[in-house]
Write an enzyme that holds these catalytic residues in place. Structure first.
Site, PDB file in Angstrom:
ATOM      1  N   LYS A 171       0.892  -1.174   0.000  1.00 44.16           N
ATOM      2  CA  LYS A 171       0.000   0.000   0.000  1.00 44.16           C
ATOM      3  C   LYS A 171       0.924   1.217   0.000  1.00 44.16           C
ATOM      4  CE  LYS A 171      -1.734   3.147   1.812  1.00 44.16           C
ATOM      5  NZ  LYS A 171      -1.530   4.553   1.324  1.00 44.16           N
ATOM      6  N   GLY A 224       6.798   5.863   8.050  1.00 40.12           N
ATOM      7  CA  GLY A 224       5.973   7.067   7.983  1.00 40.12           C
ATOM      8  C   GLY A 224       6.089   7.856   9.264  1.00 40.12           C
ATOM      9  N   SER A 225       5.002   8.531   9.611  1.00 43.69           N
ATOM     10  CA  SER A 225       5.054   9.436  10.762  1.00 43.69           C
ATOM     11  C   SER A 225       4.935   8.667  12.068  1.00 43.69           C
ATOM     12  CB  SER A 225       3.929  10.459  10.667  1.00 43.69           C
ATOM     13  OG  SER A 225       2.691   9.793  10.772  1.00 43.69           O
ATOM     14  N   ASN A 226       5.403   9.311  13.105  1.00 41.20           N
ATOM     15  CA  ASN A 226       5.364   8.726  14.441  1.00 41.20           C
ATOM     16  C   ASN A 226       3.927   8.439  14.873  1.00 41.20           C
ATOM     17  OD1 ASN A 226       5.754   8.664  17.466  1.00 41.20           O
ATOM     18  ND2 ASN A 226       7.852   8.856  16.696  1.00 41.20           N
ATOM     19  N   GLY A 229       2.498   5.545  12.889  1.00 38.71           N
ATOM     20  CA  GLY A 229       3.193   4.318  13.306  1.00 38.71           C
ATOM     21  C   GLY A 229       2.640   3.775  14.616  1.00 38.71           C
ATOM     22  N   GLU A 246       9.386   2.385  11.064  1.00 39.90           N
ATOM     23  CA  GLU A 246      10.495   3.324  10.854  1.00 39.90           C
ATOM     24  C   GLU A 246       9.863   4.706  10.822  1.00 39.90           C
ATOM     25  OE1 GLU A 246      12.890   5.659  10.391  1.00 39.90           O
ATOM     26  OE2 GLU A 246      12.806   5.380   8.225  1.00 39.90           O
ATOM     27  N   CYS A 280      14.244  10.782   6.506  1.00 36.57           N
ATOM     28  CA  CYS A 280      14.234  10.441   7.929  1.00 36.57           C
ATOM     29  C   CYS A 280      15.623  10.637   8.518  1.00 36.57           C
ATOM     30  CB  CYS A 280      13.743   9.023   8.134  1.00 36.57           C
ATOM     31  SG  CYS A 280      14.485   7.851   7.028  1.00 36.57           S
ATOM     32  N   GLU A 383      10.585  16.764  14.417  1.00 32.17           N
ATOM     33  CA  GLU A 383      10.922  16.506  13.016  1.00 32.17           C
ATOM     34  C   GLU A 383      10.153  17.489  12.121  1.00 32.17           C
ATOM     35  OE1 GLU A 383       9.587  12.864  10.944  1.00 32.17           O
ATOM     36  OE2 GLU A 383      11.682  12.543  10.432  1.00 32.17           O
TER      37      GLU A 383
HETATM   38  O1  TXE Z   1       2.976  10.282   6.841  1.00 32.78           O
HETATM   39  P1  TXE Z   1       1.939   9.113   7.168  1.00 32.78           P
HETATM   40  P2  TXE Z   1       2.827  11.565   5.923  1.00 32.78           P
HETATM   41  C1  TXE Z   1       6.974  11.979   8.751  1.00 32.78           C
HETATM   42  C2  TXE Z   1       7.417  13.402   8.427  1.00 32.78           C
HETATM   43  C3  TXE Z   1       6.227  13.937   7.703  1.00 32.78           C
HETATM   44  C4  TXE Z   1       5.087  13.301   8.477  1.00 32.78           C
HETATM   45  C5  TXE Z   1       3.775  13.191   7.740  1.00 32.78           C
HETATM   46  O2  TXE Z   1       7.643  14.104   9.615  1.00 32.78           O
HETATM   47  O3  TXE Z   1       6.147  15.346   7.755  1.00 32.78           O
HETATM   48  O4  TXE Z   1       5.571  12.017   8.779  1.00 32.78           O
HETATM   49  O5  TXE Z   1       3.966  12.504   6.498  1.00 32.78           O
HETATM   50  C6  TXE Z   1      -0.149   5.432   5.354  1.00 32.78           C
HETATM   51  N1  TXE Z   1      -3.133   2.983   8.774  1.00 32.78           N
HETATM   52  N2  TXE Z   1       7.435  11.002   7.770  1.00 32.78           N
HETATM   53  O6  TXE Z   1       1.489  12.214   6.122  1.00 32.78           O
HETATM   54  O7  TXE Z   1       0.557   9.632   7.318  1.00 32.78           O
HETATM   55  C7  TXE Z   1      -0.148   6.504   4.291  1.00 32.78           C
HETATM   56  O8  TXE Z   1      -1.180   6.286   3.351  1.00 32.78           O
HETATM   57  C8  TXE Z   1      -2.260   2.487   7.885  1.00 32.78           C
HETATM   58  C9  TXE Z   1       8.673  10.349   8.053  1.00 32.78           C
HETATM   59  O9  TXE Z   1       3.153  11.219   4.525  1.00 32.78           O
HETATM   60  O10 TXE Z   1       2.517   8.360   8.307  1.00 32.78           O
HETATM   61  C10 TXE Z   1       1.251   6.320   3.717  1.00 32.78           C
HETATM   62  O11 TXE Z   1       1.260   5.201   2.826  1.00 32.78           O
HETATM   63  N3  TXE Z   1      -1.539   3.256   7.048  1.00 32.78           N
HETATM   64  C11 TXE Z   1       8.944   9.251   7.132  1.00 32.78           C
HETATM   65  C12 TXE Z   1       2.089   5.989   4.959  1.00 32.78           C
HETATM   66  O12 TXE Z   1       1.156   5.507   5.919  1.00 32.78           O
HETATM   67  C13 TXE Z   1      -1.692   4.597   7.119  1.00 32.78           C
HETATM   68  C14 TXE Z   1       8.425   9.235   5.776  1.00 32.78           C
HETATM   69  C15 TXE Z   1       2.846   7.175   5.564  1.00 32.78           C
HETATM   70  O13 TXE Z   1       1.938   8.215   5.837  1.00 32.78           O
HETATM   71  C16 TXE Z   1      -2.595   5.170   8.039  1.00 32.78           C
HETATM   72  C17 TXE Z   1       7.158   9.936   5.646  1.00 32.78           C
HETATM   73  C18 TXE Z   1      -3.326   4.302   8.887  1.00 32.78           C
HETATM   74  N4  TXE Z   1      -4.187   4.771   9.813  1.00 32.78           N
HETATM   75  C19 TXE Z   1       6.736  10.798   6.621  1.00 32.78           C
HETATM   76  N5  TXE Z   1      -2.544   6.522   7.894  1.00 32.78           N
HETATM   77  C20 TXE Z   1      10.254   8.576   7.277  1.00 32.78           C
HETATM   78  N6  TXE Z   1      10.398   7.814   8.346  1.00 32.78           N
HETATM   79  O14 TXE Z   1      11.126   8.705   6.440  1.00 32.78           O
HETATM   80  C21 TXE Z   1      -1.635   6.775   6.913  1.00 32.78           C
HETATM   81  N7  TXE Z   1      -1.144   5.614   6.427  1.00 32.78           N
END
Ligand code: TXE
Length: 492
Positions: A171, A224-226, A229, A246, A280, A383
């Site tokens: 996904k 993704g985001s904290n 996660g 991560e 990240c 972050e």
């Molecule tokens: O992240 P999200 P976003 C951090 C960075 C950034 C912030 C927001 O600080 O500004 O996160 O980014 C999926 N159940 N990082 O909004 O929402 C979503 O569809 C399951 C750090 O892009 O966490 C996408 O595929 N999945 C980072 C993925 O999660 C869900 C890289 C990441 O989205 C979901 C990106 C749910 N409830 C952002 N909600 C790094 N570690 O490098 C969302 N998703």
């Protein structure tokens, strides 16, 4: 390009429900992605479940050969994939091609893992008995990926899973559906059997959450985001899933008085503004000792001002746009936070970037430097995920290490010094999963473990041999050929 789902070997494009794909350099819509429902996700999981048994029975070296072919296919499509990365998330050309190269590297590396997948053999405490461990696939793996490495991260997650005999449902991020589609096309062209790799686009709340909640998906790997996660981890916990998280970082570069100033400036600019700070591992904090601090502030500020901002595919451009309007707003918000914070000094950037008229709908921000930041300020703790770095002054190495370790994250740390003893001390003392000596905070290679501690993750690693652990179960085997009943711990 429009993104497509792949379920059980059948591709399908966006229908009535779709999500726009936007070029962040222009703000224009350049494609659509299917907006999949929980039902679509369930169909992909079913296909993956059906296919996994046969795939798991294919000898691992044969599975590896398909990954090797995938590496070759990606090499042939590298420019095209790189262009797609640039158009969907804005990265500059060299880095967009690097993103694809990372997937190629991972495919070659994991292809060879097909001939290793090493377990252990070890002596038994009893005679005529052999002990060993084997790696077994877990089943269907749910892989949820972000937009910042839109080809590389799907490869980091899917390739170890596949070589170990699992099937996968990917996904990808809403922003980068075309990149994920092109990556999966490469796997299909290489000969991955139908159903072994499935791709389902959609929102995190709908498709992502459905994948996490599905009872037939025992493994979730998430970047993704904290906040997301944590939600993923909580949703998966009652089903006792393997969950890899991560979740980003607040990475620090320590620069000591004896450092090569020009080198340090180059390393800082590369770490802070590569991928427009949306890594990240971005170098979002610089911790410098007094003897070099003022010169470093001046040179980093001048270097940041001189960086060329613009369309990522234009020759000479060093910093592209932010991924989406909300990311630009987040950066602007943190600039305001920095300006309000006690004593922090804005020494470069701080505004939306001026770009040519053709890019006026894009999400550009100037490379921004704050100096005289103190460790507890929000811009030194949170972050930002954009082109902003915070410079801090310290007295000595011990204070530098303390400041370096004083954030909720623990992904990547760096030290720049000519003093070997200081470098070695920092290497051991940094509370991070990755340490760079004489470099910035970025530059991971695929055959070493990648991941962090504290708020960055939950103890797992991607890449390297460690990257196989999430996707395999250890099976321990005792073979007793003594002909009798030998009792461990008792018959000594
Ligand atoms: O992240 P999200 P976003 C951090 C960075 C950034 C912030 C927001 O600080 O500004 O996160 O980014 C999926 N159940 N990082 O909004 O929402 C979503 O569809 C399951 C750090 O892009 O966490 C996408 O595929 N999945 C980072 C993925 O999660 C869900 C890289 C990441 O989205 C979901 C990106 C749910 N409830 C952002 N909600 C790094 N570690 O490098 C969302 N998703």
């Amino acid at each position: 390009m429009d993104a497509k789902n792949l379920v059980g070997g059948t591709w399908s494009g966006p229908k009535a429900r779709s999500l726009p794909i936007i070029d962040p350099a222009t703000g224009k819509t350049i494609g659509k992605a299917p907006r999949s429902s929980a039902k679509d996700v369930a169909a992909a999981v079913d296909a993956a479940k059906q296919a996994q048994r046969a795939w798991g029975a294919v000898p691992a070296p044969r599975r590896g050969e398909i990954l090797f072919k995938a590496a070759r296919v990606m090499e042939g499509r590298k420019q095209e994939l790189g262009r797609l990365v640039c158009s969907e998330m804005g990265k500059v050309k060299a880095e967009a091609l690097g993103d694809v190269q990372e997937a190629i590297d991972m495919a070659y590396y994991m292809a060879a893992e097909g001939r290793r997948l090493f377990g252990q053999t070890t002596p038994s405490e009893l005679p005529n008995k052999l002990c060993m461990t084997l790696r077994e696939p877990v089943g269907v793996c749910g892989l949820i990926t972000p937009w910042n490495f839109p080809v590389a991260i799907p490869s980091w997650k899917s390739l170890p899973a596949l070589v170990a005999g699992n099937s996968v449902v990917i996904k990808p991020s809403e922003e980068t559906g075309g990149c994920a589609t092109a990556y999966v096309e490469c796997l299909v062209e290489a000969g991955i059997p139908d159903g072994v790799v499935n791709l389902v686009h959609g929102t995190g709340e709908e498709a992502g959450a459905a994948l996490v909640a599905h009872p037939d998906v025992p493994v979730i790997s998430f970047t993704g985001s904290n906040a997301t996660g944590r939600a993923v981890s909580q949703a998966a916990a009652p089903m006792l899933k393997h969950v890899h998280l991560e979740l980003g970082g607040k990475n620090g570069i320590v620069v000591l008085d004896d450092a090569d100033l020009e080198f340090a400036v180059r390393a800082i600019l590369w770490s802070a503004y590569g991928t427009t700070g949306q890594r990240c591992t971005a170098g979002s904090r610089v911790i410098a000792t007094r003897g070099i601090y003022d010169r470093l502030v001046e040179r980093v500020a001048a270097g940041a001002e001189a960086l060329k901002v613009g369309h990522g595919w234009t020759e000479g451009v060093e910093v592209g746009p932010l991924v989406r309007p909300a990311a630009l707003k987040k950066v602007e918000h943190y600039v305001q936070v920095g300006l309000r914070e006690d004593k922090a000094r804005l020494v470069a950037g701080g505004k939306r970037a001026r770009v040519p008229a053709a890019l006026k709908g894009g999400f550009f921000h100037e490379p921004t430097v704050f100096a005289d930041v103190t460790p507890s300020m929000r811009i030194a703790q949170e972050e930002i995920f954009g082109p902003v770095t915070a410079l801090m002054r310290v007295d000595d190495l011990d204070e530098a290490i303390e400041v370096h370790n004083g954030t909720p994250y623990g992904l990547s740390g760096a030290i720049i010094t000519r003093n070997l003893a200081h470098a070695m001390k920092a290497m051991r003392a940094f509370k991070t999963g990755i340490v760079y000596v004489h470099n910035g905070t970025i530059g991971a290679e695929v055959h070493l473990p990648f991941g962090g501690i504290k708020g960055t993750g939950n103890g797992h690693r991607e890449a390297g041999i460690a990257g196989l652990d999430l996707f395999t179960e250890w099976k321990t085997v005792y073979v007793d050929y003594s002909g009798g009943l030998q009792r461990a711990q008792i018959d000594r």
